[in-house]
Motif scaffolding. Structure first.
Motif, short mmCIF file in Angstrom:
data_model
loop_
_atom_site.label_atom_id
_atom_site.label_comp_id
_atom_site.label_asym_id
_atom_site.label_seq_id
_atom_site.Cartn_x
_atom_site.Cartn_y
_atom_site.Cartn_z
N VAL A 117 -6.49 3.95 -4.11
CA VAL A 117 -5.85 3.32 -2.46
C VAL A 117 -7.78 4.13 -1.72
CG1 VAL A 117 -4.61 3.04 -1.55
CG2 VAL A 117 -5.49 5.44 -0.68
N TRP A 130 1.16 -1.12 -0.01
CA TRP A 130 0.02 -0.31 0.30
C TRP A 130 1.01 1.25 -0.07
CZ3 TRP A 130 -1.81 4.21 2.86
CH2 TRP A 130 -3.13 4.81 2.98
N PRO A 131 0.91 2.44 -1.11
CA PRO A 131 0.05 2.06 -2.04
C PRO A 131 0.47 1.34 -3.22
CG PRO A 131 0.72 4.79 -1.42
CD PRO A 131 1.85 2.98 -0.90
N SER A 134 -2.62 7.60 -6.41
CA SER A 134 -1.68 7.47 -5.60
C SER A 134 -0.84 7.97 -6.06
CB SER A 134 -1.67 6.02 -5.63
OG SER A 134 -2.58 5.38 -4.72
#
Length: 298
Positions: free
Chosen positions: A240, A234-235, A257
């Motif tokens: 996200v 992540w990310p 992102s």
């Protein structure tokens, strides 16, 4: 859904307490009220207004391998905890720890598998991690004077390391270079900045598979480059989710992102999100075909 292959000691460390500020304090209170069975969860010691010495007496007489302490810890209480209870400790969460200035007592915790320490304003260096042969997961939050992670490479079993902010956006690291000689499988950084940041370090850590940073920490091109190098996390995705889908005009449940990228609404902005997705994956493919090209930070 990923990380399921990790030892339980690491999975438990990843997000034991979420949120920040009062939300975290409320979660500690909820943990205490829940009354976790000592064989199944943490032994909760919560005494932010005093009484820690008596609680340590009880822990000494009835030890537990998993301990969470919500108290204003200082150097002497840390030393006593290690001296009298350390022989059983496997998982330890200390919150907060403003009076601790030297972490070297932790070297005596030979059975320690996971450690999380929050809110410290005095510690300036790590301890000798070679003395913790079973330590697999380490999480340090709001260490305002700890800017160097030299010595992290000495931890023989460490596969998860997290460093960054909880209450205050002040966590700063000088460099990530010490990570090159570790056996980390996952690294998480949610601090303010890395002074000598070099994204090429991440894929040069032979065992690293997962990377977690704030969605806005790197440019989209840098995130795509890291994805092209085989990293997950992540990310390292086009976007996200940061909320539940809603058609309400002021609800934005998607964050694109990348540095300076927008928050969008997954329903009303579906076409824009799709365009960002296509651009992200096009960049990933570009960097897969151009392994020597590294995007620069702005």
């Amino acid at each position: 859904a990923h990380h399921s292959e990790y030892p339980d000691a690491v999975g438990d460390l990843r997000h034991p307490i979420g949120g920040s500020g009062m939300a975290r304090l409320k979660q500690f209170q909820a943990l205490e009220e829940h009354g976790y069975d000592r064989k199944e969860g943490y032994r909760i010691i919560s005494c932010p207004r005093g009484g820690l010495e008596e609680e340590l007496d009880a822990l000494r007489d009835n030890p537990s391998p998993w301990v969470l302490i919500n108290a204003n810890l200082n150097q002497s209480t840390l030393e006593r905890l290690v001296r009298e209870c350390g022989h059983r400790l496997e998982r330890l969460i200390l919150f907060p720890s403003p009076g601790i200035e030297d972490l070297s007592p932790l070297e005596d915790l030979k059975r320690l598998k996971q450690l999380m320490i929050c809110w410290n304003q005095r510690v300036e260096r790590l301890w000798n991690l070679s003395k913790n042969p079973e330590l697999q997961g380490l999480r340090l939050e709001d260490f305002t004077r700890l800017h160097h992670i030299d010595g992290i490479e000495a931890a023989p079993s460490l596969i998860y390391y997290s460093f960054g902010n909880a209450m205050w956006a002040t966590a700063v690291l000088e460099t990530l270079e010490p990570l090159l000689d570790t056996k980390l499988q996952e690294f998480s950084f949610d601090g303010k900045k890395i002074l000598r940041d070099d994204i090429t370090i991440y894929p040069r850590i032979p065992t690293l598979r997962y990377l977690s940073v704030p969605a806005e920490f790197y440019r989209t091109e840098q995130l795509a480059w890291l994805t092209a190098r085989g990293l997950q996390g992540w990310p390292l995705t086009p976007w996200v989710r940061c909320g539940e889908p809603s058609e309400q005009e002021d609800r934005k449940d998607i964050r694109i992102s990348g540095k300076r990228k927008p928050f969008l609404n997954s329903i009303r902005d579906a076409a824009r999100i799709k365009a960002y997705e296509e651009k992200f994956y096009a960049l990933v493919e570009h960097y897969r075909n151009a392994p020597d090209e590294v995007p620069k930070s702005l």
